[in-house]
Every structure is written in structure tokens, then in C-alpha cells.
Design an enzyme around this catalytic site. Structure first.
Site, PDB file in Angstrom:
ATOM      1  N   ASP A  34      27.558  34.719  10.323  1.00 34.88           N
ATOM      2  CA  ASP A  34      27.248  35.930  11.099  1.00 34.88           C
ATOM      3  C   ASP A  34      27.933  35.940  12.466  1.00 34.88           C
ATOM      4  O   ASP A  34      27.696  36.831  13.284  1.00 34.88           O
ATOM      5  CB  ASP A  34      25.729  36.067  11.288  1.00 34.88           C
ATOM      6  CG  ASP A  34      25.131  34.888  12.039  1.00 34.88           C
ATOM      7  OD1 ASP A  34      25.890  33.989  12.438  1.00 34.88           O
ATOM      8  OD2 ASP A  34      23.902  34.877  12.252  1.00 34.88           O
ATOM      9  N   GLU A  36      27.676  33.638  14.859  1.00 34.62           N
ATOM     10  CA  GLU A  36      27.055  32.809  15.889  1.00 34.62           C
ATOM     11  C   GLU A  36      27.773  31.458  15.981  1.00 34.62           C
ATOM     12  O   GLU A  36      28.293  30.949  14.991  1.00 34.62           O
ATOM     13  CB  GLU A  36      25.567  32.591  15.574  1.00 34.62           C
ATOM     14  CG  GLU A  36      24.750  33.854  15.801  1.00 34.62           C
ATOM     15  CD  GLU A  36      23.262  33.644  15.558  1.00 34.62           C
ATOM     16  OE1 GLU A  36      22.857  32.546  15.141  1.00 34.62           O
ATOM     17  OE2 GLU A  36      22.511  34.617  15.770  1.00 34.62           O
ATOM     18  N   ARG A  86      33.116  36.618  40.333  1.00 37.96           N
ATOM     19  CA  ARG A  86      33.591  37.672  41.246  1.00 37.96           C
ATOM     20  C   ARG A  86      32.586  38.804  41.429  1.00 37.96           C
ATOM     21  O   ARG A  86      32.665  39.563  42.377  1.00 37.96           O
ATOM     22  CB  ARG A  86      34.943  38.217  40.776  1.00 37.96           C
ATOM     23  CG  ARG A  86      36.075  37.285  41.191  1.00 37.96           C
ATOM     24  CD  ARG A  86      37.426  37.833  40.852  1.00 37.96           C
ATOM     25  NE  ARG A  86      37.666  37.812  39.423  1.00 37.96           N
ATOM     26  CZ  ARG A  86      38.712  38.376  38.840  1.00 37.96           C
ATOM     27  NH1 ARG A  86      39.586  39.029  39.557  1.00 37.96           N
ATOM     28  NH2 ARG A  86      38.886  38.286  37.540  1.00 37.96           N
ATOM     29  N   HIS A 119      35.339  31.441  43.724  1.00 39.83           N
ATOM     30  CA  HIS A 119      35.798  32.642  44.425  1.00 39.83           C
ATOM     31  C   HIS A 119      35.073  32.850  45.758  1.00 39.83           C
ATOM     32  O   HIS A 119      35.701  33.181  46.758  1.00 39.83           O
ATOM     33  CB  HIS A 119      35.612  33.849  43.506  1.00 39.83           C
ATOM     34  CG  HIS A 119      36.213  35.087  44.077  1.00 39.83           C
ATOM     35  ND1 HIS A 119      37.558  35.187  44.367  1.00 39.83           N
ATOM     36  CD2 HIS A 119      35.656  36.248  44.460  1.00 39.83           C
ATOM     37  CE1 HIS A 119      37.805  36.364  44.894  1.00 39.83           C
ATOM     38  NE2 HIS A 119      36.675  37.025  44.961  1.00 39.83           N
ATOM     39  N   ASP A 158      46.102  38.007  51.373  1.00 42.74           N
ATOM     40  CA  ASP A 158      45.268  38.770  52.309  1.00 42.74           C
ATOM     41  C   ASP A 158      44.641  37.796  53.309  1.00 42.74           C
ATOM     42  O   ASP A 158      44.791  36.567  53.182  1.00 42.74           O
ATOM     43  CB  ASP A 158      44.177  39.566  51.567  1.00 42.74           C
ATOM     44  CG  ASP A 158      43.372  38.688  50.626  1.00 42.74           C
ATOM     45  OD1 ASP A 158      43.103  37.511  50.971  1.00 42.74           O
ATOM     46  OD2 ASP A 158      43.002  39.164  49.532  1.00 42.74           O
ATOM     47  N   LYS A 181      48.214  44.826  54.938  1.00 43.79           N
ATOM     48  CA  LYS A 181      48.570  46.110  54.340  1.00 43.79           C
ATOM     49  C   LYS A 181      48.482  47.186  55.426  1.00 43.79           C
ATOM     50  O   LYS A 181      47.459  47.302  56.097  1.00 43.79           O
ATOM     51  CB  LYS A 181      47.558  46.415  53.233  1.00 43.79           C
ATOM     52  CG  LYS A 181      48.073  47.356  52.170  1.00 43.79           C
ATOM     53  CD  LYS A 181      46.971  47.694  51.192  1.00 43.79           C
ATOM     54  CE  LYS A 181      46.857  46.718  50.052  1.00 43.79           C
ATOM     55  NZ  LYS A 181      45.905  47.131  49.021  1.00 43.79           N
TER      56      LYS A 181
HETATM   57  C1  R5P Z   1      40.692  38.510  45.226  1.00 44.07           C
HETATM   58  O1  R5P Z   1      39.852  38.407  46.109  1.00 44.07           O
HETATM   59  C2  R5P Z   1      41.292  37.325  44.572  1.00 44.07           C
HETATM   60  O2  R5P Z   1      41.523  36.288  45.472  1.00 44.07           O
HETATM   61  C3  R5P Z   1      42.604  37.703  43.914  1.00 44.07           C
HETATM   62  O3  R5P Z   1      43.510  38.127  44.928  1.00 44.07           O
HETATM   63  C4  R5P Z   1      42.421  38.811  42.923  1.00 44.07           C
HETATM   64  O4  R5P Z   1      41.424  38.439  41.997  1.00 44.07           O
HETATM   65  C5  R5P Z   1      43.700  39.071  42.184  1.00 44.07           C
HETATM   66  O5  R5P Z   1      43.502  40.107  41.274  1.00 44.07           O
HETATM   67  P1  R5P Z   1      44.721  40.772  40.528  1.00 44.07           P
HETATM   68  O6  R5P Z   1      45.593  39.687  39.997  1.00 44.07           O
HETATM   69  O7  R5P Z   1      44.076  41.597  39.428  1.00 44.07           O
HETATM   70  O8  R5P Z   1      45.447  41.637  41.500  1.00 44.07           O
END
Ligand code: R5P
Length: 280
Positions: A34, A36, A86, A119, A158, A181
Site C-alpha cells: 500500500d 507505507e 524555512r 536556516h 544578501d 538590491k
Molecule cells: C534564503 O534565505 C536562503 O539563504 C537562500 O538564499 C534561498 O533559499 C535560495 O533560494 P533560491 O535558490 O530558490 O533562490
């Protein structure tokens, strides 16, 4: 002490067992008619390290079943990549805090948890047992050092990745910066390093996760326009959702590198030694 693993972490678990010089338990994985999941574990030891990278629901179920099969053993759960981390808050009403739900489920039956470049460190607080995180920044730095690049520029995508970029750069004494950005108009944004010019530089963008590759593909295109000699990407967790690896290759990145926290052909460096050091 012995090492056990889910199917998605078998290479990393083998390397970890070797690094710790302890046996690896062979676990048999099957599915019932099934659908599982069934597993049968070899003999656990008094202490067992379970290596359980999970990106999807099946690996999560395997992890829960494996923990249960190690009943009676003192279990350390290593989550090389923790799926659902995340969704660490309610972004919209009605949503779950998925990281909290996963951490609570994964705490049962284990004595401690070890994660790799989780994360958000706040997620560690959702486990009901002690949880610690290790970073692969030195491993990524050491790998970049093997690429033969002269004075590479290490960039975080970032501000949140600025410290990670600095930690990677420390391995070779290189310069680090992060991308910012700037919105030029309703449709146009400019992505550029905050301080350091990329003209004629070999750039390596470093991040914890590459998921769809969207963030890096856009950044890489703009860095090339700004005169970067080459652009590479190195991350801890290569999720490569929605053909993310191919997207980056198509965007002209010279190389896309990841660790084996998620095992794939892009795994260029291992998390085994950092995990072994933390366990010792
Ligand atoms: C975001 O905070 C993470 O550090 C990555 O920058 C993000 O998960 C990357 O996502 P993607 O590859 O979809 O742009």
C-alpha cells in the site's frame, strides 16, 4: 557507538562512520504494497548516531521509524539538512510553524540533535532535547582554495549571508562582501556588492541553501554585466528544486558546488569531518 542512516544519507553516513572509526549499521528499506514504508535495522549499539538528511516526506517517515527501531539505544540524531526549517514562522494567518512541528516530532526517542547550517538558529529552540548546529564555512573555504583562483571575492547573496561569506573567506584570507538590491524603477532592480567592485574578479557566491537557484541566477547575470571575470556558486545544502542546478548552469555560472548534506552529483565537499568533530 554505531552509525545508522536513512537512504538519502548513506554516503555521508559511511564517511562519518569512517571518520569516527565506528561501524555502520545496514538498514533494509522497503515499501509495503500500500506504499507505507518498512524498514528493518541491524543491531544498534548502546549509543547510536542516526544520520538523517531529509528533504521530503518519505525521508521524514524513515527518520521517525529509524529512531523508533533504535529504542533502548542512546540516540544522537544528525540532521544534515533539516527539511521544513524555512517555514520557521507563521508568514500568513492559518499557517503552521512547520519547523516547530518537525522539531517536536524528531525529538521523541533521541537524546540530542546536531544540525548543519540550519536556516535559522531559532529553530534549534523548537527541539525538546539539546540541539546544536555546526557550520561548513571552513570546508567550503578549503574547497575554494583548491580551485586555483587568484584572490577570489567571496559574496553572500544578501545581508543575512554576510557573516557566512566572511567565515568562508577567512579560510583563505580573501575579501568578502554581500550583495544588495537597489530598485531602479517599477520593473528594474540592480544587484551589486555593497562595497567591493567585481571588475575582473573571480567571484564565488556562497549561501546556506540553493533551492530553485533563482536568487543566484539573477545575481550572477548582473555580476557578469558589471565585469566579473567568472562567477561560481558554493552552498551547504544543494536542494536544486525545479531544475535549479540546470538553471544556474544555463545562467553561465562556471561551477555550482554543494556539500553532501543532500547527496547529489554536485556534492563537492563533505560534512562528515565537521560532524565528526562536533560528535567527538
Ligand atoms: C534564503 O534565505 C536562503 O539563504 C537562500 O538564499 C534561498 O533559499 C535560495 O533560494 P533560491 O535558490 O530558490 O533562490
Amino acid at each position: 557507538m554505531k552509525v545508522a542512516c536513512t537512504e538519502k544519507s548513506q554516503v555521508l553516513a559511511s564517511k562519518l562512520a569512517k571518520a569516527l572509526e565506528i561501524p555502520l549499521i545496514h538498514t533494509q528499506f522497503k515499501s509495503f504494497p500500500d506504499g507505507e514504508i518498512y524498514l528493518r535495522n541491524g543491531d544498534p549499539d548502546e549509543e547510536t548516531v542516526i544520520v538523517a538528511g531529509f528533504a521530503g516526506s518519505d525521508s521524514l517517515v524513515q527518520t521517525l521509524l529509524l529512531i523508533d527501531a533504535c529504542e533502548g539505544s542512546d540516540v544522537t540524531l544528525v540532521l544534515p539538512y533539516m527539511g521544513y526549517a524555512r517555514q520557521d514562522k507563521k508568514f500568513n494567518p492559518g499557517e503552521p510553524v512547520s519547523a516547530r512541528a518537525m522539531a517536536a516530532a524528531l525529538s521523541r526517542g533521541v537524546s540530542r540533535v546536531l544540525t548543519v547550517n540550519i536556516h535559522e538558529s531559532t529553530v534549534l529552540g523548537h527541539f525538546t532535547v539539546p540541539a546544536t548546529d555546526v557550520t561548513l564555512a571552513p570546508e567550503i573555504g578549503a574547497h575554494i582554495a583548491t580551485l586555483g583562483l587568484e584572490n577570489p571575492l567571496i559574496l553572500g547573496p544578501d545581508g543575512g549571508a554576510a557573516t557566512f561569506a566572511r567565515d568562508v573567506a577567512a579560510a583563505g584570507g580573501w575579501e568578502a562582501d554581500h550583495l544588495t538590491k537597489t530598485r531602479l524603477s517599477g520593473e528594474e532592480v540592480r544587484i551589486a556588492p555593497k562595497e567591493v567592485a567585481v571588475q575582473d574578479r573571480d567571484v564565488v557566491i556562497v549561501d546556506d541553501i540553493i533551492s530553485t537557484g533563482g536568487t543566484l541566477a539573477t545575481a550572477a547575470g548582473m555580476l557578469r554585466e558589471q565585469g566579473a571575470a567568472s562567477v561560481r556558486a558554493a552552498c551547504v545544502h544543494g536542494v536544486f528544486a525545479s531544475a535549479g542546478y540546470a538553471r544556474l548552469a544555463a545562467a553561465g555560472l562556471e561551477a555550482v558546488m554543494a556539500s553532501d548534506t543532500i547527496e547529489s552529483a554536485a556534492s563537492a565537499y563533505t560534512a562528515a569531518d565537521a560532524i565528526a568533530r562536533a560528535l567527538r
